[in-house]
Design an enzyme around this catalytic site. Sequence first.
Site, PDB file in Angstrom:
ATOM      1  CB  CYS A 138      -0.995  -0.048   1.162  1.00 52.28           C
ATOM      2  SG  CYS A 138      -2.429   0.963   0.830  1.00 52.28           S
ATOM      3  CG  HIS A 195      -3.658  -3.522   3.004  1.00 54.32           C
ATOM      4  ND1 HIS A 195      -2.595  -3.082   3.762  1.00 54.32           N
ATOM      5  CD2 HIS A 195      -4.319  -2.415   2.609  1.00 54.32           C
ATOM      6  CE1 HIS A 195      -2.617  -1.770   3.834  1.00 54.32           C
ATOM      7  NE2 HIS A 195      -3.652  -1.329   3.146  1.00 54.32           N
ATOM      8  CD  GLU A 253      -1.353  -6.227   4.911  1.00 49.96           C
ATOM      9  OE1 GLU A 253      -1.022  -6.482   3.737  1.00 49.96           O
ATOM     10  OE2 GLU A 253      -1.508  -5.054   5.342  1.00 49.96           O
TER      11      GLU A 253
HETATM   12  N1  GLN Z   1      -1.874   6.902   2.976  1.00 52.56           N
HETATM   13  C1  GLN Z   1      -2.015   6.175   1.754  1.00 52.56           C
HETATM   14  C2  GLN Z   1      -3.378   6.377   1.131  1.00 52.56           C
HETATM   15  O1  GLN Z   1      -4.309   6.784   1.778  1.00 52.56           O
HETATM   16  C3  GLN Z   1      -1.725   4.702   1.954  1.00 52.56           C
HETATM   17  C4  GLN Z   1      -2.708   4.013   2.852  1.00 52.56           C
HETATM   18  C5  GLN Z   1      -2.239   2.664   3.363  1.00 52.56           C
HETATM   19  O2  GLN Z   1      -1.049   2.355   3.316  1.00 52.56           O
HETATM   20  N2  GLN Z   1      -3.145   1.861   3.845  1.00 52.56           N
HETATM   21  O3  GLN Z   1      -3.567   6.132  -0.023  1.00 52.56           O
END
Ligand code: GLN
Length: 538
Positions: free
Chosen positions: A382, A508, A510
């Site tokens: 992410c 994600h 995970e």
């Molecule tokens: N801050 C980033 C976004 O909002 C990544 C978010 C995250 O890593 N879950 O896109």
Amino acid sequence: MAKFIFVSGGVISSLGKGIACASIGRILESRGLSVTLMKFDPYINVDPGTMNPYQHGEVYVTDDGAETDLDLGHYERFTHARTTRFNNVTSGQVYNSVIAKERRGDYLGKTIQVIPHITNEIKDRVKKVAEVSGADIVIVEIGGTVGDIESLPFLEAARQFRLDMGFDNVLYIHLTLIPYVKSADELKTKPSQHSVGTLREIGIQPDILICRTEKPLSSEIKEKISLFCNIKKEAVIQALDATTIYQIPIDFKNQILDEIIVSHFHLICKYSELGDWEKSVVEKVLSPKNKVSIALVGKYITLQDAYKSIYESLIHAGIYNDTKVEINRVDCEDLEKSNPHKLLKDVSAILVPGGFGYRGIEGKIKAIKFARENKIPFLGLCLGMQCSVIEFSRNVCGLTNANSTEFRPKTKHPVISLLEEQKKVKDLGGTMRLGAYPCRIKKKSLAFSLYRKEQISERHRHRYEFNNKYRKLLEHKGMVFSGIYPKANLVEIIELKDHPYFIAVQFHPEFKSKPDQPHPLFRGFIKAALERQNKLSL
Ligand code: GLN
């Protein structure tokens, strides 16, 4: 009709109620029963999505895009249950919906009270999960510790549930602590007696007591607990501290906890063992052949729970690769001030997890540059993918000051930015790109060699996206865009050529790894780490 198990906790928090519930789910599945699990969270927030990780730990995301408590992660890792937004109930949600009904006039002029209106709303939510899941057994974890003011309506709803559904269809389990007092060399039962006493005042007599303890419980201690807590001796279950959480279902099974539950419900189900769990999961965790050291470069590294699913996914991939995964937690803010060589030179691989806000970002970018240049296996998740794009844009494509508009709204090169529809969003809660989205994988890519399929689905939780205006340039310089969400043409996976393992994803992974089904991206990551480790030790 479904059967219901309510699990409360006593004496102190952090006794591992979530893992106990998940383990109960697992042993019941071994008897051929289908289970689902839900969590009551007594806080007033509607969901944990807007909470700081220091307050709450990881926010676990379900396929249907709910931001939930991390215990749902344990439920999905230990069992076959697929949780949804209905599986996590908070006081905030309950009050929200009761107040909305009151405003609509649904209560026909009545005074709205905790009993019966709030408790009815809670019970309806449990019944809804039973109905939607179609599970044989619904396990309900009641957050907090008995005696808390906040959890009283949930416990009261649990008490009423037995009245509504019939004695034999509802079971109460209480998880408690039996502390060991070193100076007296004794295990103490008094706190548990008090905690069960408090439950009884509320009207709940637990049927089973699960006792967390650092020393085995003798037969005498069990007898004492049984007598004072009014629980059958065989239903006093020992939960001894374990080296791995994946040992817990085995410990419960050895004490025939599944049989005690099944016979309470008068269910007739064949006896059966836990299957491969002991051999292919627990033994592998306890005696791996190899070892790797992974640097996790993050902001919340001092917090045990902030990257819960990532730590578990690394363990799962370790099980698959017969490898102990040592996690070297590197503070990205420390990295900002120091030479990456100092902190990262001995690691087998580098992982940059998700996150929000600018603090520590330059440290993460430094770690990614180090991984790229030194051909160290790298996995970005992410925000980790967004930082990889920034790093590559700045250092390979010459876009000095390239950034995400999250950190520099006016940056000259917004390689990560907001989609038009996100620009209009005002509320913070529940408004990100959340939940499962399909992704199409390019053949002949690292991603394809890992997933071995072209269509995948992964869970998201972010607001910002790769800016397609820069795609051509980055591609030209060697970045591979190997996964795309076709409907909106959004970049989901990036990788680098001429690197042993450099892959970063906007989603994600995970959240979908299990001990007996490790996620392909983590599996490949640990394999690559092991290969590097072997090379280093030659
Ligand atoms: N801050 C980033 C976004 O909002 C990544 C978010 C995250 O890593 N879950 O896109």
